[in-house]
Write a protein that holds these residues in place. Structure first.
Motif, PDB file in Angstrom:
ATOM      1  N   SER A 106      -9.796   7.245  -1.556  1.00 33.23           N
ATOM      2  CA  SER A 106      -9.448   5.903  -1.648  1.00 33.23           C
ATOM      3  C   SER A 106     -10.439   5.148  -2.835  1.00 33.23           C
TER       4      SER A 106
ATOM      5  N   ILE B 188      -3.020   2.019  -4.111  1.00 37.34           N
ATOM      6  CA  ILE B 188      -3.359   1.174  -2.899  1.00 37.34           C
ATOM      7  C   ILE B 188      -3.983  -0.199  -3.299  1.00 37.34           C
TER       8      ILE B 188
ATOM      9  N   GLN C  66      -5.188   6.112  -4.843  1.00 39.69           N
ATOM     10  CA  GLN C  66      -5.453   7.001  -3.532  1.00 39.69           C
ATOM     11  C   GLN C  66      -4.950   8.396  -3.886  1.00 39.69           C
TER      12      GLN C  66
ATOM     13  N   LEU D 208       1.183   4.821   0.973  1.00 40.33           N
ATOM     14  CA  LEU D 208       0.552   5.877   1.567  1.00 40.33           C
ATOM     15  C   LEU D 208       1.465   6.882   1.898  1.00 40.33           C
TER      16      LEU D 208
ATOM     17  N   ASP E 110     -10.857   1.218  -4.569  1.00 40.19           N
ATOM     18  CA  ASP E 110     -10.122  -0.307  -4.712  1.00 40.19           C
ATOM     19  C   ASP E 110     -11.586  -1.099  -4.912  1.00 40.19           C
TER      20      ASP E 110
ATOM     21  N   ARG F  26       1.038  -1.170   0.110  1.00 33.00           N
ATOM     22  CA  ARG F  26       0.098   0.135   0.009  1.00 33.00           C
ATOM     23  C   ARG F  26       0.838   1.130   0.032  1.00 33.00           C
TER      24      ARG F  26
ATOM     25  N   THR G  39      -8.913  12.292   2.166  1.00 34.88           N
ATOM     26  CA  THR G  39      -8.152  11.244   1.796  1.00 34.88           C
ATOM     27  C   THR G  39      -9.266  10.439   0.791  1.00 34.88           C
TER      28      THR G  39
END
Length: 211
Positions: free
Chosen positions: A90, A69, A75, A7, A92, A5, A88
């Protein structure tokens, strides 16, 4: 193999140059063709279908935060110039339902249906999450920095990026040797006269000298 991931730590985002992806900041010129956009998404280890953007009053995209991510997920972080609050975004693969709302990562202590999605609390943070196109779209922020109303508005505005938004969001591609482009119109790699043609790439002084 599952990718790690990617980040970006929150404290590192504050000094980043901000690049808006709203309609006001998009260049009037035609965006690159779809093949180039797909290549840029692939270089960022994602796909164009997973790139989403949003808008929130006072927030702008920190383009350096854009990354992958999970497996081919996406992300990005939006930063408010005044005060440095962050949102944030995200995206997926996956879905969210009443049955798994609390267990969708990150695990939530509270989850309730709200509009087209769900409102969740995860520790000191809160988020809105919804499912569409086989994807899970999540907008999260610290509860003390971003109100629920602002978070919900950003979540409802989040949408799959069109070609112009992809161009404004995705990182620029590097040349085949991995060097960044020089930022000009030519797309040539940045000039570095102190790099040897072979070896581990350590700088030489003067250029071309041994040792």
């Amino acid at each position: 193999m599952r990718r790690s991931r990617r980040l970006l730590p929150a404290l590192l985002l504050a000094p980043l140059a901000l690049t808006g992806c709203g309609s006001d900041s998009l260049d009037s010129a035609a965006p690159p063709d779809r093949a180039e956009l797909k290549a840029r998404a692939e270089a960022a280890q994602t796909v164009v279908e997973h790139v989403y953007v949003t808008e929130a009053d006072g927030f702008e995209l920190a383009r350096q935060s854009v990354g992958v991510i999970g497996d081919y997920g996406f992300q990005s972080t939006y930063v408010r110039d005044e005060g440095g609050a962050q949102l944030t975004l995200s995206v997926d693969r996956g879905t969210v339902t009443d049955g798994n709302c609390r267990t969708v990562p990150p695990a939530a202590t509270r989850c309730e249906k709200d509009g087209k999605g769900w409102y969740r609390r995860t520790g000191s943070r809160h988020e809105y999450v919804r499912s569409e196109n086989g994807l899970r779209i999540q907008l999260a922020a610290d509860r003390g920095a971003v109100s629920r109303a602002v978070l919900r508005a950003a979540a409802e505005t989040a949408h799959r990026a069109d070609d112009r938004e992809l161009d404004a969001t995705l990182p620029e591609t590097a040349d085949p040797e991995g060097l960044p482009t020089d930022g000009g119109d030519t797309g040539r790699p940045a000039e570095r006269g102190d790099l040897p043609p072979n070896g581990d790439g350590a700088p030489q002084d003067p250029p071309g000298a041994g040792g």
